[in-house]
Design a protein around this motif. Structure first.
Motif, mmCIF file in Angstrom:
data_model
loop_
_atom_site.group_PDB
_atom_site.id
_atom_site.type_symbol
_atom_site.label_atom_id
_atom_site.label_comp_id
_atom_site.label_asym_id
_atom_site.label_seq_id
_atom_site.Cartn_x
_atom_site.Cartn_y
_atom_site.Cartn_z
ATOM 1 N N UNK A 292 25.584 -13.576 60.398
ATOM 2 C CA UNK A 292 25.479 -12.738 61.590
ATOM 3 C C UNK A 292 25.171 -13.601 62.824
ATOM 4 N N UNK A 293 24.368 -14.632 62.645
ATOM 5 C CA UNK A 293 24.063 -15.517 63.775
ATOM 6 C C UNK A 293 25.313 -16.267 64.231
ATOM 7 N N UNK A 294 26.118 -16.699 63.266
ATOM 8 C CA UNK A 294 27.354 -17.409 63.620
ATOM 9 C C UNK A 294 28.304 -16.478 64.350
ATOM 10 N N UNK A 295 28.403 -15.234 63.892
ATOM 11 C CA UNK A 295 29.266 -14.263 64.558
ATOM 12 C C UNK A 295 28.761 -13.931 65.959
ATOM 13 N N UNK A 296 27.453 -13.914 66.147
ATOM 14 C CA UNK A 296 26.911 -13.558 67.456
ATOM 15 C C UNK A 296 27.386 -14.526 68.542
ATOM 16 N N UNK A 297 27.691 -15.743 68.144
ATOM 17 C CA UNK A 297 28.124 -16.764 69.092
ATOM 18 C C UNK A 297 29.638 -16.780 69.287
ATOM 19 N N UNK A 298 30.373 -16.381 68.253
ATOM 20 C CA UNK A 298 31.824 -16.627 68.259
ATOM 21 C C UNK A 298 32.682 -15.368 68.301
ATOM 22 N N UNK A 299 32.134 -14.213 67.974
ATOM 23 C CA UNK A 299 32.937 -12.991 67.934
ATOM 24 C C UNK A 299 32.890 -12.249 69.260
ATOM 25 N N UNK A 300 34.040 -11.752 69.682
ATOM 26 C CA UNK A 300 34.108 -10.855 70.821
ATOM 27 C C UNK A 300 33.221 -9.638 70.594
ATOM 28 N N UNK A 301 32.624 -9.125 71.652
ATOM 29 C CA UNK A 301 31.675 -8.007 71.551
ATOM 30 C C UNK A 301 32.268 -6.805 70.826
ATOM 31 N N UNK A 302 33.447 -6.354 71.245
ATOM 32 C CA UNK A 302 34.002 -5.140 70.669
ATOM 33 C C UNK A 302 34.453 -5.342 69.230
ATOM 34 N N UNK A 303 34.960 -6.536 68.922
ATOM 35 C CA UNK A 303 35.309 -6.825 67.529
ATOM 36 C C UNK A 303 34.062 -6.797 66.651
ATOM 37 N N UNK A 304 32.967 -7.379 67.144
ATOM 38 C CA UNK A 304 31.714 -7.395 66.388
ATOM 39 C C UNK A 304 31.177 -5.985 66.186
ATOM 40 N N UNK A 305 31.229 -5.180 67.247
ATOM 41 C CA UNK A 305 30.708 -3.821 67.133
ATOM 42 C C UNK A 305 31.568 -2.972 66.206
ATOM 43 N N UNK A 306 32.882 -3.148 66.255
ATOM 44 C CA UNK A 306 33.747 -2.393 65.355
ATOM 45 C C UNK A 306 33.506 -2.799 63.909
#
Length: 406
Positions: A292-306
């Motif tokens: 989740x920490x790695x995604x917080x840095x690299x994933x677009x906001x809406x992709x992460x929320x979806x």
């Protein structure tokens, strides 16, 4: 099912009391040849005794397969790309192993010409559903024998009596005692059910846990580790690359030594009842936090929320046994597409049962722009006056509704 119609059956076999009795029961009640299959998915037990017991029972075809790498790379890691938690707490250690075991049962049935498979899951639990949904998905014509839904040996006492009657050796632990809990272990976790845990108010005894020290007994000095990710999967610890199975085993060792990964929860089984279980998932607990920490840095906001919106559905599919289904495959494709950018390193501090993220970086995929995010002068990288229109547009419906109430 006509017993005489079954000529050969592949049995998921551990060599323990239940499956040893099932082996003899199949030979007697169905009069069929039995092929045994024992999977090594990292349960940490010596598996050769299962071969010896199967040979003593007259089994001619015995499969003992090392599935550890396939288990982690093809089942555990894809699940963790989704940050999967069932009912907000359970890391699905038992659930994710069942489709792999059932898949191999079906493969062995094809290899040996068997016309049925058999398992030792009870009629009260989730595993019967997981095994059989997988089996039917992979071979719609397979016959399945579930002895716990047929026989009257519905207690440990009856099983022991049957074993004694038929000369089935029942081995105790090396120290002469046996855990009173129903336990299941693999590379992702170890679970405990039954005995005093059937009262959800009773606190588990300190001697129940096998993989982790109690948090209060963990070292007084924190342990700091770095986990490297490539396309959403962990590949290295402290700069050293590991195979998937070896990496998870190492995280289990490090996490267990720091009191990480214990869980005590009441879950909703697919068959309708509530069940209390305790789990140790040290490596998985670390991995979830790091991913989740790695995604917080690299994933677009809406992709992460979806992804977060889809995760509970994905978790239910895994828990309920729908791994080999169109809907799980569809979700997996979407999830895996997001993981192409999840590359970099996460630094974590482990201390007395806690996992704390203390750093993350990605040389190629970081979306963090210090020039924009800074609280200092940003040299025009962000025009703060733009926020005025942004807020007024988003407040428009609220202002209209406020006037209506006016």
């Amino acid at each position: 099912m006509a017993h005489g119609a079954i000529k050969k059956v592949v049995l998921a076999y551990s060599g323990g009391l239940d499956t040893s009795v099932i082996l003899k029961w199949l030979q007697i009640e169905y009069g069929c040849e039995v092929v045994t299959f024992t999977a090594d998915i990292g349960q940490g037990e010596e598996l050769e005794p299962a071969r010896t017991k199967a040979q003593a029972a007259g089994v001619q075809e015995i499969y003992i397969d090392d599935l550890r790498e396939e288990f982690v790379s093809d089942f555990v890691f894809p699940m963790f790309r989704a940050n999967t938690l069932y009912e907000g707490e359970y890391l699905l250690g038992t659930s994710i192993a069942r489709p792999l075991i059932a898949k191999r049962l079906i493969e062995i049935a094809a290899e040996t010409g068997a016309d049925a498979i058999a398992h030792g899951a009870t009629g009260k639990g989730n595993d019967q559903v997981r095994f059989e949904l997988t089996a039917y998905a992979l071979n719609p014509e397979i016959k399945i024998i579930a002895p716990w839904r047929e026989w009257d040996l519905l207690s440990r006492e009856k099983l022991m009596a049957y074993a004694e009657q038929h000369g089935i050796a029942v081995e105790m632990k090396r120290d002469g005692t046996k855990s009173p809990y129903s336990m299941d272990a693999n590379l992702l976790h170890i679970s405990y059910e039954g005995y005093d845990l059937e009262d959800p108010w009773v606190e588990p005894g300190s001697d129940m846990w096998r993989w982790s020290v109690a948090p209060e007994q963990a070292p007084d000095q924190a342990t700091t580790i770095e986990i490297g990710f490539e396309q959403g999967d962990p590949v290295a610890i402290n700069g050293q690359r590991f195979s998937p199975a070896a990496l998870l085993a190492e995280l289990n060792r490090i996490g267990g030594a720091n009191g990480i990964g214990r869980a005590d929860l009441v879950e909703n089984r697919y068959v309708g009842m509530k069940s209390r279980g305790c789990y140790e998932t040290p490596g998985g607990t670390i991995l979830l936090k790091a991913h989740r920490a790695m995604e917080s840095l690299t994933l677009d906001r809406e992709a992460a929320h979806l992804k977060d919106e889809l995760m509970p559905r994905y978790a239910s599919l895994v828990y309920n046994g729908y791994w080999f289904t169109p809907e799980r495959n569809m979700l997996q494709v979407a999830i895996d597409e997001t993981q192409k950018v999840v590359n970099g390193e996460v630094r974590l501090r482990l201390y007395k049962g806690n996992v704390m993220v203390v750093g993350r970086k990605s040389a190629s995929n970081s979306l963090f722009d210090a020039a924009i995010a800074t609280f200092e002068e940003d040299a025009g990288a962000y025009n703060q006056a733009d926020a005025t229109g942004f807020i007024r547009l988003n407040a428009l419906r609220l202002r209209v509704a406020g006037r209506q109430r006016g």
